[in-house]
Design a protein around this motif. Structure first.
Motif, mmCIF file in Angstrom:
data_model
loop_
_atom_site.group_PDB
_atom_site.id
_atom_site.type_symbol
_atom_site.label_atom_id
_atom_site.label_comp_id
_atom_site.label_asym_id
_atom_site.label_seq_id
_atom_site.Cartn_x
_atom_site.Cartn_y
_atom_site.Cartn_z
ATOM 1 N N ILE A 3 0.825 -1.213 0.000
ATOM 2 C CA ILE A 3 0.000 0.000 0.000
ATOM 3 C C ILE A 3 0.856 1.259 0.000
ATOM 4 C CG2 ILE A 3 -1.906 -1.200 1.128
ATOM 5 C CD1 ILE A 3 -1.201 0.339 3.693
ATOM 6 N N PHE A 4 2.097 1.171 0.535
ATOM 7 C CA PHE A 4 2.992 2.330 0.558
ATOM 8 C C PHE A 4 3.819 2.437 -0.723
ATOM 9 C CE2 PHE A 4 3.204 1.818 5.466
ATOM 10 C CZ PHE A 4 1.980 2.444 5.600
ATOM 11 N N CYS A 5 3.391 1.754 -1.769
ATOM 12 C CA CYS A 5 3.956 1.909 -3.115
ATOM 13 C C CYS A 5 5.456 1.616 -3.152
ATOM 14 C CB CYS A 5 3.686 3.321 -3.641
ATOM 15 S SG CYS A 5 3.921 3.513 -5.426
ATOM 16 N N SER A 6 5.829 0.425 -2.686
ATOM 17 C CA SER A 6 7.241 0.041 -2.660
ATOM 18 C C SER A 6 7.672 -0.446 -4.042
ATOM 19 C CB SER A 6 7.474 -1.054 -1.611
ATOM 20 O OG SER A 6 8.840 -1.363 -1.508
ATOM 21 N N LEU A 7 7.790 0.490 -4.962
ATOM 22 C CA LEU A 7 8.165 0.181 -6.341
ATOM 23 C C LEU A 7 9.662 0.371 -6.557
ATOM 24 C CD1 LEU A 7 5.326 1.983 -8.353
ATOM 25 C CD2 LEU A 7 5.639 -0.490 -8.140
ATOM 26 N N GLN A 8 10.222 -0.436 -7.440
ATOM 27 C CA GLN A 8 11.566 -0.205 -7.971
ATOM 28 C C GLN A 8 11.404 -0.097 -9.479
ATOM 29 O OE1 GLN A 8 14.911 -2.370 -6.341
ATOM 30 N NE2 GLN A 8 13.628 -3.223 -4.725
ATOM 31 N N SER A 9 10.952 1.055 -9.910
ATOM 32 C CA SER A 9 10.530 1.244 -11.294
ATOM 33 C C SER A 9 10.681 2.708 -11.673
ATOM 34 C CB SER A 9 9.067 0.804 -11.447
ATOM 35 O OG SER A 9 8.511 1.246 -12.660
ATOM 36 N N VAL A 10 10.790 2.961 -12.979
ATOM 37 C CA VAL A 10 10.846 4.346 -13.458
ATOM 38 C C VAL A 10 9.460 4.879 -13.790
ATOM 39 C CG1 VAL A 10 13.181 4.104 -14.363
ATOM 40 C CG2 VAL A 10 11.221 3.613 -15.857
ATOM 41 N N THR A 11 8.416 4.051 -13.687
ATOM 42 C CA THR A 11 7.082 4.527 -14.065
ATOM 43 C C THR A 11 6.604 5.720 -13.234
ATOM 44 O OG1 THR A 11 6.122 2.756 -12.707
ATOM 45 C CG2 THR A 11 6.305 2.358 -15.084
ATOM 46 N N PRO A 12 6.973 5.851 -11.932
ATOM 47 C CA PRO A 12 6.571 7.075 -11.230
ATOM 48 C C PRO A 12 7.111 8.348 -11.883
ATOM 49 C CG PRO A 12 7.175 5.393 -9.641
ATOM 50 C CD PRO A 12 7.545 4.856 -10.992
ATOM 51 N N LEU A 13 8.248 8.251 -12.567
ATOM 52 C CA LEU A 13 8.775 9.416 -13.287
ATOM 53 C C LEU A 13 7.819 9.855 -14.390
ATOM 54 C CD1 LEU A 13 12.628 9.162 -13.931
ATOM 55 C CD2 LEU A 13 11.352 10.973 -12.783
ATOM 56 N N LEU A 14 7.210 8.891 -15.071
ATOM 57 C CA LEU A 14 6.257 9.229 -16.126
ATOM 58 C C LEU A 14 5.030 9.917 -15.538
ATOM 59 C CD1 LEU A 14 6.428 5.940 -18.243
ATOM 60 C CD2 LEU A 14 7.865 7.976 -18.372
ATOM 61 N N ASP A 15 4.595 9.449 -14.367
ATOM 62 C CA ASP A 15 3.466 10.100 -13.695
ATOM 63 C C ASP A 15 3.823 11.536 -13.330
ATOM 64 O OD1 ASP A 15 2.625 7.507 -13.874
ATOM 65 O OD2 ASP A 15 2.110 7.280 -11.759
ATOM 66 N N CYS A 16 5.046 11.716 -12.833
ATOM 67 C CA CYS A 16 5.497 13.046 -12.427
ATOM 68 C C CYS A 16 5.545 13.992 -13.622
ATOM 69 C CB CYS A 16 6.871 12.932 -11.774
ATOM 70 S SG CYS A 16 7.507 14.479 -11.118
ATOM 71 N N LEU A 17 6.037 13.496 -14.731
ATOM 72 C CA LEU A 17 6.137 14.315 -15.938
ATOM 73 C C LEU A 17 4.755 14.754 -16.408
ATOM 74 C CD1 LEU A 17 8.229 15.392 -17.952
ATOM 75 C CD2 LEU A 17 7.846 13.332 -19.322
ATOM 76 N N ALA A 18 3.769 13.866 -16.254
ATOM 77 C CA ALA A 18 2.408 14.205 -16.664
ATOM 78 C C ALA A 18 1.751 15.194 -15.712
ATOM 79 C CB ALA A 18 1.564 12.932 -16.749
ATOM 80 N N SER A 19 2.267 15.277 -14.471
ATOM 81 C CA SER A 19 1.642 16.131 -13.459
ATOM 82 C C SER A 19 2.291 17.501 -13.340
ATOM 83 C CB SER A 19 1.695 15.428 -12.091
ATOM 84 O OG SER A 19 1.089 14.154 -12.147
ATOM 85 N N PHE A 20 3.597 17.614 -13.703
ATOM 86 C CA PHE A 20 4.330 18.866 -13.514
ATOM 87 C C PHE A 20 5.053 19.250 -14.801
ATOM 88 C CE2 PHE A 20 3.941 17.168 -9.241
ATOM 89 C CZ PHE A 20 3.528 18.292 -8.530
ATOM 90 N N PRO A 21 4.460 20.111 -15.608
ATOM 91 C CA PRO A 21 5.092 20.503 -16.872
ATOM 92 C C PRO A 21 6.417 21.246 -16.706
ATOM 93 C CG PRO A 21 2.753 21.078 -16.826
ATOM 94 C CD PRO A 21 3.122 20.686 -15.439
ATOM 95 N N ASP A 22 6.679 21.845 -15.512
ATOM 96 C CA ASP A 22 7.897 22.655 -15.382
ATOM 97 C C ASP A 22 9.162 21.824 -15.172
ATOM 98 O OD1 ASP A 22 7.741 21.786 -12.788
ATOM 99 O OD2 ASP A 22 7.489 23.774 -11.897
#
Length: 582
Positions: free
Chosen positions: A345-364
């Motif tokens: 539940i605490f999102c223990s990922l070892q992945s680059v996919t959160p970076l893609l989410d971040c890019l979609a959320s913060f254009p700057d």
């Protein structure tokens, strides 16, 4: 006291009367509901909440936003539950309940199980009637169910032990999964999903303020553990010293839950976390019992899941629980808590996919580079490597997340069953969900066996309170990239409790592992393992590749790799098959 139940839907009035007469002579049972062709029997002392005269809710029920167990519903709430065919329960309440609700004005009955609810709910059709119960023993005793192994279903389980579906490994027996509703009408039965993680993982539901996310996570965890703890006289917490169990201990301390902690270690330093467990208990003022995994507590021929319709319990896991149950008996505790499911539940990922989410959320891009550096440090990879992998991943077409399948040591016939595995709905992300959040949702599959495979006949309750519906829903609303900070994952949980935990625990990166004990189990029991697997039920029914197994069982050299873990799981499954008629 447990919440075991049996329900009969349909059948003749004579059969209902016969069961009612039998129950009247049973000192530990009573009738909780008997209307509209539906008879519900529960153990005396079970938690039962009437829904006016329109059904019952069995098991612990808690109102969202309020502490303490719900013992009654107002007329308005009961009407809302009935009008929604139970859906209102999943929105306004949480817990470990099963609701049985005959439909008003219709010849049907709705059976609903709480999302992540620990009270099981199994069902089978026998003739013109449906029998539903918390366990196989009650189905057999009052419903005449005759359990026998379903070898095709067991082959599918061998291929994907962590995949959850309504199918059990007993012929003719199905399960209502957490968050699902079963509707039976005459000879027909349909299921509907009432609770879905995708509702909370949607992009427009995400919380973008990290301070607010940590504050709310802390409040929800403290509330969930206090609410769960209030149902017990005294509790024991299995405290490894890792982040998740330490968060559970910290939350219990905030609300004064009566708690004794127990740490179970291996003989190898990799599984000895006493230093961290002691630090947490000294900091919070809890007493700590220290125990060790013991080979003499292991009997590989005896299944810890003997009463369950799937071979879900591992021998090494049960050894840790056995130690905790012993402490619970010594201190008079009726509830054992774990930090299980925290990684998920605490999102223990070892992945680059959160970076893609971040890019979609913060254009700057500033937050993108911060998260990229955090993932780089956490994964011990260069920043260039992380960004390059994220760029490549961004060009890949979105596909359903694959099912976790393990075909090692299975026969060709068993491996063929992998093609018939059902697709889990949590592995099919909607287009509106970002890829990192979809990966987070897929982690939740690992929580289902922790909560939904409880044994209601056990002497003591075992709960993983972090996997409570309000906590899970909030975690799904926290963006995947927000869980990375200071070179660690699970960062929102760390921020939420860092003021109350020792610094060496709050931002600890290392994780202990019981693998050395699994190696000990394997090496000390080679002869028994060989006999169980090469000459047991699985081999006789053609489910194992004994030619592939033999070299591993004959090799007396040091254990390498992870094949021994897979082999021990096969042993657990073999032991379980001996508990049921073939």
């Amino acid at each position: 006291m447990t919440d075991r139940f049996f329900a009969l839907i349909g059948g003749g009035s004579d059969e209902h009367a016969a069961i009612a007469a039998t129950v009247a002579r049973a000192p530990l049972l009573h009738i909780a509901y008997a209307q509209r062709g539906c008879l519900v029997v529960v153990e005396r002392g079970a938690s039962v909440v009437p829904v006016d005269d329109r059904g019952v809710v069995i098991g612990p029920l808690f109102a969202v936003g309020r502490r303490g167990q719900q013992h009654a519903l107002s007329a308005n709430e009961a009407a809302a539950v009935t009008a929604s065919a139970g859906h209102h329960l999943t929105r306004a309440y949480w817990g470990g309940y099963v609701a049985i609700l005959p439909a008003v004005g219709q010849d049907s009955v709705d059976v609903l199980r709480a999302p992540f609810g620990e009270l099981p709910c199994f069902y089978a059709r026998t003739g013109s009637r449906w029998i539903i119960a918390s366990d196989v023993a009650l189905l057999a005793r009052y419903g005449g169910f005759q359990p026998s192994l379903d070898w095709a279903a067991l082959a599918r389980f061998l291929c994907a032990p962590t995949l959850r579906s309504s199918e059990t490994c007993l012929r003719g027996l199905q399960e209502v999964r957490g968050g699902d509703r079963l509707t039976v009408a005459g000879p027909a039965a349909t299921t509907a999903c009432l609770w879905s993680p995708w509702t909370f993982a949607a992009t427009d539901r995400q919380l973008l303020d990290p301070v607010e996310a940590a504050r709310r996570l802390r409040a929800d965890i403290v509330s969930a553990i206090a609410t769960r703890g209030s149902t017990a006289k005294r509790s024991v917490l299995m405290l490894s010293g890792g982040l998740d169990s330490s968060v559970a201990a910290c939350a219990a301390a905030q609300d004064g839950v009566a708690l004794r902690c127990v740490n179970v270690r291996t003989n190898d330093p990799g599984g000895d976390e006493r230093r961290y467990a002691r630090s947490v208990c000294d900091h919070l003022g809890f007493a700590l019992e220290e125990r060790a995994f013991a080979l003499d507590g292991i009997d590989l021929a005896r299944s810890a899941a003997a009463a369950l319709p799937r071979p879900v319990t591992r021998a090494f896991e049960y050894e840790a629980r056995r130690q905790a149950y012993a402490v619970a008996a010594e201190v008079g505790a009726d509830l054992v808590l774990t930090g299980g499911g925290g990684d998920n539940i605490f999102c223990s990922l070892q992945s680059v996919t959160p970076l893609l989410d971040c890019l979609a959320s913060f254009p700057d891009r500033r937050e993108f580079w911060r998260v990229a550096r955090e993932i780089s440090e956490f994964c011990d990879a260069s920043l260039v490597t992380v960004v390059r992998r994220a760029w490549r991943r961004s060009w890949k077409k979105r596909r359903p997340i694959p099912t976790d399948v393990d075909l090692r040591f299975l026969s060709a016939a068993a491996r063929e069953q992998a093609a018939t595995l059902p697709r889990h709905p949590w592995l099919r992300p909607p287009k509106t969900v970002l890829p990192g959040k979809a990966a987070h949702v897929s982690l939740l599959l690992g929580t289902q066996h922790l909560t939904e495979d409880s044994d209601p006949q056990a002497d003591r309750r075992l709960l993983s309170p972090l996997i409570s519906q309000p906590v899970v829903e909030l975690c799904l609303r926290i963006p995947s990239w927000m869980w990375f900070d200071r070179g660690c994952n699970r960062a929102v949980a760390r921020h939420a409790f860092e003021a109350d935990l020792p610094p060496d625990v709050a931002w600890r990166r290392s994780k202990g592992s019981p693998d050395s004990f699994l190696v000990e189990m394997f090496e000390a029991n080679r002869d028994q393992i060989r006999a169980l697997l090469l000459h047991g039920n699985l081999a006789r029914h053609g489910l194992l590749d004994t030619d592939a197994l033999s070299p591993h069982l004959d090799d007396v050299g040091p254990v390498h790799g992870s094949d021994h873990v897979r082999i021990l799981r096969l042993v657990d499954i073999e032991a379980w098959t001996r508990c049921w008629p073939a």
